[in-house]
Enzyme design. Structure first.
Site, PDB file in Angstrom:
ATOM      1  N   SER A   1       0.841  -1.201   0.000  1.00  0.00           N
ATOM      2  CA  SER A   1       0.000   0.000   0.000  1.00  0.00           C
ATOM      3  C   SER A   1       0.878   1.254   0.000  1.00  0.00           C
ATOM      4  O   SER A   1       1.560   1.542   0.978  1.00  0.00           O
ATOM      5  CB  SER A   1      -0.883  -0.001   1.255  1.00  0.00           C
ATOM      6  OG  SER A   1      -1.569   1.209   1.330  1.00  0.00           O
TER       7      SER A   1
ATOM      8  N   HIS B   1      -0.420  -0.981  -4.594  1.00  0.00           N
ATOM      9  CA  HIS B   1      -1.763  -0.673  -4.096  1.00  0.00           C
ATOM     10  C   HIS B   1      -1.892   0.826  -3.881  1.00  0.00           C
ATOM     11  O   HIS B   1      -1.204   1.413  -3.057  1.00  0.00           O
ATOM     12  CB  HIS B   1      -2.021  -1.424  -2.780  1.00  0.00           C
ATOM     13  CG  HIS B   1      -3.448  -1.372  -2.326  1.00  0.00           C
ATOM     14  ND1 HIS B   1      -4.447  -2.144  -2.875  1.00  0.00           N
ATOM     15  CD2 HIS B   1      -4.028  -0.615  -1.378  1.00  0.00           C
ATOM     16  CE1 HIS B   1      -5.589  -1.880  -2.272  1.00  0.00           C
ATOM     17  NE2 HIS B   1      -5.370  -0.956  -1.358  1.00  0.00           N
TER      18      HIS B   1
ATOM     19  N   ASP C   1      -4.068   3.582  -2.645  1.00  0.00           N
ATOM     20  CA  ASP C   1      -5.251   3.992  -1.869  1.00  0.00           C
ATOM     21  C   ASP C   1      -5.587   5.450  -2.188  1.00  0.00           C
ATOM     22  O   ASP C   1      -4.841   6.358  -1.825  1.00  0.00           O
ATOM     23  CB  ASP C   1      -4.967   3.838  -0.372  1.00  0.00           C
ATOM     24  CG  ASP C   1      -5.064   2.384   0.068  1.00  0.00           C
ATOM     25  OD1 ASP C   1      -4.173   1.919   0.810  1.00  0.00           O
ATOM     26  OD2 ASP C   1      -6.036   1.717  -0.337  1.00  0.00           O
TER      27      ASP C   1
ATOM     28  N   MET D   1      -8.203   8.499  -1.654  1.00  0.00           N
ATOM     29  CA  MET D   1      -9.256   8.895  -0.717  1.00  0.00           C
ATOM     30  C   MET D   1      -9.646  10.350  -0.966  1.00  0.00           C
ATOM     31  O   MET D   1      -8.795  11.173  -1.307  1.00  0.00           O
ATOM     32  CB  MET D   1      -8.757   8.736   0.718  1.00  0.00           C
ATOM     33  CG  MET D   1      -8.314   7.310   1.042  1.00  0.00           C
ATOM     34  SD  MET D   1      -7.736   7.182   2.754  1.00  0.00           S
ATOM     35  CE  MET D   1      -7.058   5.518   2.724  1.00  0.00           C
TER      36      MET D   1
ATOM     37  N   HIS E   1      -7.411   1.513  -5.392  1.00  0.00           N
ATOM     38  CA  HIS E   1      -8.501   1.281  -4.445  1.00  0.00           C
ATOM     39  C   HIS E   1      -9.173   2.638  -4.240  1.00  0.00           C
ATOM     40  O   HIS E   1      -8.656   3.492  -3.515  1.00  0.00           O
ATOM     41  CB  HIS E   1      -7.916   0.731  -3.136  1.00  0.00           C
ATOM     42  CG  HIS E   1      -8.933   0.528  -2.064  1.00  0.00           C
ATOM     43  ND1 HIS E   1      -8.581   0.215  -0.771  1.00  0.00           N
ATOM     44  CD2 HIS E   1     -10.298   0.584  -2.064  1.00  0.00           C
ATOM     45  CE1 HIS E   1      -9.682   0.086  -0.027  1.00  0.00           C
ATOM     46  NE2 HIS E   1     -10.736   0.307  -0.799  1.00  0.00           N
TER      47      HIS E   1
ATOM     48  N   MET F   1     -11.512   5.021  -2.756  1.00  0.00           N
ATOM     49  CA  MET F   1     -12.382   5.282  -1.603  1.00  0.00           C
ATOM     50  C   MET F   1     -12.884   6.717  -1.759  1.00  0.00           C
ATOM     51  O   MET F   1     -12.446   7.654  -1.063  1.00  0.00           O
ATOM     52  CB  MET F   1     -11.593   5.097  -0.300  1.00  0.00           C
ATOM     53  CG  MET F   1     -11.232   3.636  -0.040  1.00  0.00           C
ATOM     54  SD  MET F   1     -10.018   3.381   1.267  1.00  0.00           S
ATOM     55  CE  MET F   1      -8.503   3.390   0.286  1.00  0.00           C
TER      56      MET F   1
ATOM     57  N   MET G   1     -12.430  -5.789   2.798  1.00  0.00           N
ATOM     58  CA  MET G   1     -11.859  -4.855   3.777  1.00  0.00           C
ATOM     59  C   MET G   1     -11.940  -5.505   5.149  1.00  0.00           C
ATOM     60  O   MET G   1     -13.041  -5.884   5.586  1.00  0.00           O
ATOM     61  CB  MET G   1     -12.645  -3.550   3.778  1.00  0.00           C
ATOM     62  CG  MET G   1     -12.520  -2.696   2.528  1.00  0.00           C
ATOM     63  SD  MET G   1     -10.838  -2.221   2.145  1.00  0.00           S
ATOM     64  CE  MET G   1     -10.377  -1.298   3.597  1.00  0.00           C
TER      65      MET G   1
ATOM     66  N   GLY H   1      -9.932   3.831   5.164  1.00  0.00           N
ATOM     67  CA  GLY H   1      -9.578   5.224   5.428  1.00  0.00           C
ATOM     68  C   GLY H   1      -8.248   5.432   6.117  1.00  0.00           C
ATOM     69  O   GLY H   1      -7.596   6.457   5.893  1.00  0.00           O
ATOM     70  N   PHE H   2      -7.823   4.465   6.926  1.00  0.00           N
ATOM     71  CA  PHE H   2      -6.585   4.707   7.669  1.00  0.00           C
ATOM     72  C   PHE H   2      -5.754   3.438   7.783  1.00  0.00           C
ATOM     73  O   PHE H   2      -6.306   2.350   7.908  1.00  0.00           O
ATOM     74  CB  PHE H   2      -6.900   5.221   9.092  1.00  0.00           C
ATOM     75  CG  PHE H   2      -7.602   6.541   9.109  1.00  0.00           C
ATOM     76  CD1 PHE H   2      -8.983   6.594   9.147  1.00  0.00           C
ATOM     77  CD2 PHE H   2      -6.879   7.731   9.021  1.00  0.00           C
ATOM     78  CE1 PHE H   2      -9.657   7.817   9.123  1.00  0.00           C
ATOM     79  CE2 PHE H   2      -7.541   8.963   9.000  1.00  0.00           C
ATOM     80  CZ  PHE H   2      -8.932   9.000   9.056  1.00  0.00           C
TER      81      PHE H   2
ATOM     82  N   GLY I   1      -2.902   1.272  10.022  1.00  0.00           N
ATOM     83  CA  GLY I   1      -2.631   1.126  11.450  1.00  0.00           C
ATOM     84  C   GLY I   1      -3.803   0.719  12.312  1.00  0.00           C
ATOM     85  O   GLY I   1      -3.762   0.814  13.534  1.00  0.00           O
TER      86      GLY I   1
ATOM     87  N   ASP J   1      -7.517  -6.416   2.488  1.00  0.00           N
ATOM     88  CA  ASP J   1      -6.933  -5.100   2.758  1.00  0.00           C
ATOM     89  C   ASP J   1      -7.265  -4.656   4.176  1.00  0.00           C
ATOM     90  O   ASP J   1      -8.417  -4.427   4.511  1.00  0.00           O
ATOM     91  CB  ASP J   1      -7.488  -4.082   1.747  1.00  0.00           C
ATOM     92  CG  ASP J   1      -6.855  -2.712   1.894  1.00  0.00           C
ATOM     93  OD1 ASP J   1      -7.193  -1.817   1.097  1.00  0.00           O
ATOM     94  OD2 ASP J   1      -6.023  -2.516   2.804  1.00  0.00           O
ATOM     95  N   GLY J   2      -6.187  -4.573   5.012  1.00  0.00           N
ATOM     96  CA  GLY J   2      -6.415  -4.046   6.368  1.00  0.00           C
ATOM     97  C   GLY J   2      -5.834  -4.946   7.436  1.00  0.00           C
ATOM     98  O   GLY J   2      -6.300  -6.074   7.594  1.00  0.00           O
TER      99      GLY J   2
ATOM    100  N   GLY K   1       0.769  -3.347   4.508  1.00  0.00           N
ATOM    101  CA  GLY K   1       0.817  -1.980   5.039  1.00  0.00           C
ATOM    102  C   GLY K   1       1.686  -1.921   6.274  1.00  0.00           C
ATOM    103  O   GLY K   1       2.679  -2.636   6.386  1.00  0.00           O
TER     104      GLY K   1
ATOM    105  N   SER L   1       1.166  -3.032   9.050  1.00  0.00           N
ATOM    106  CA  SER L   1       1.110  -4.259   9.884  1.00  0.00           C
ATOM    107  C   SER L   1       2.172  -5.269   9.468  1.00  0.00           C
ATOM    108  O   SER L   1       2.344  -6.282  10.137  1.00  0.00           O
ATOM    109  CB  SER L   1      -0.268  -4.933   9.736  1.00  0.00           C
ATOM    110  OG  SER L   1      -1.283  -3.993   9.803  1.00  0.00           O
TER     111      SER L   1
END
Ligand code: DX5
Ligand code: ZN
Length: 225
Positions: A9, A34, A36, A38, A67, A69, A138, A143-144, A146, A176-177, A198, A200
């Site tokens: 990401s 990826h 993102d 937004m 992606h 959003m 998801m 949106g965020f 972490g 994703d997430g 990401g 993580s």
């Protein structure tokens, strides 16, 4: 069993060392970038934009995995679908007529995808599943980076595999997430084909990027044993 693919990401990169980050991704032959996107409306955050997307498309031939959003996605998906061959994933609730939008993405020479918000059930998108090349589950609220995994979302991966196999669909399942070292084995066992990396995992601030990619490869290698 096809090897799992990786889509780091880009909202999580070190922007002050962007070309280094991209060179590392090439070195570790990641599969997608990826992106993102937004708009501060569909989600309360802003991240990457059209100029950044253009720069990424110039930099390498790694497939861009957008992606979106964004609210009123019909208004803006074309700004990203001009990068032919990209994956363009929309949240179907952001389009007035998602079947028309999905077909429009494909007509622009891109691969359409849909993203399933944690609060959305698979039954609401059953008529879209045969039309797309990717379904993004998801596992956090969009949106965020972490955030912590919403465990109930994992079941959707298994349910989606069942639907795909029983209907003979061909979409890839992306997750994703909070795709973390702890969660990756379960996500793969449940049927994930593409993992969005990401904070993580590889972009975790406690480790170097090199350590992150090495840890990822180790994890996947051991999983296949
Ligand atoms: C959510 C974002 C994040 C990000 C991954 O909208 O899409 O999921 O890519 O970041 P982590 O691994 O921190 O969840
Ligand atoms: Zn994303």
């Amino acid at each position: 069993m096809k090897p799992v693919q990786f889509s780091p990401s880009l909202m999580c990169v070190d922007f002050l060392n962007l070309s280094e980050e991209l060179d590392l991704m090439k070195k570790h032959s990641i599969d997608y970038l990826h992106m993102d996107i937004m708009d501060g409306s569909y989600v309360p955050n802003f991240t990457l934009g059209t100029d950044f997307a253009y720069a990424m498309h110039q930099y390498s031939n790694i497939t861009l995995d957008f992606h979106l959003m964004v609210d009123n996605v019909d208004r803006s998906f074309g700004l990203f679908a001009k990068h032919k061959g990209s994956i363009i994933t929309i949240h179907p609730e952001t389009s007035k007529h998602p079947v028309r939008t999905i077909n429009g993405i494909r007509e622009m020479g891109c691969k359409p995808g849909i993203a399933i918000d944690p609060g959305m059930s698979l039954s609401t998108v059953e008529h879209l599943l045969p039309l797309v090349d990717l379904v993004c589950i998801m596992t956090v609220n969009p949106g965020f980076a972490g955030q912590k995994l919403l465990p109930f979302c994992l079941e959707k991966i298994k349910d989606l595999v069942k639907i795909r196999d029983s209907k003979g669909y061909s979409f890839k399942i992306e997750v994703d997430g909070n795709v973390s070292w702890e969660n990756i084995p379960t996500m793969i066992n449940y049927g994930a084909d593409v993992l969005v990396l990401g904070t993580s995992s590889v972009f975790n601030k406690e480790i170097s990027r090199e350590e992150g990619y090495t840890q990822l490869k180790e994890l996947i290698k051991n999983k296949d044993k």
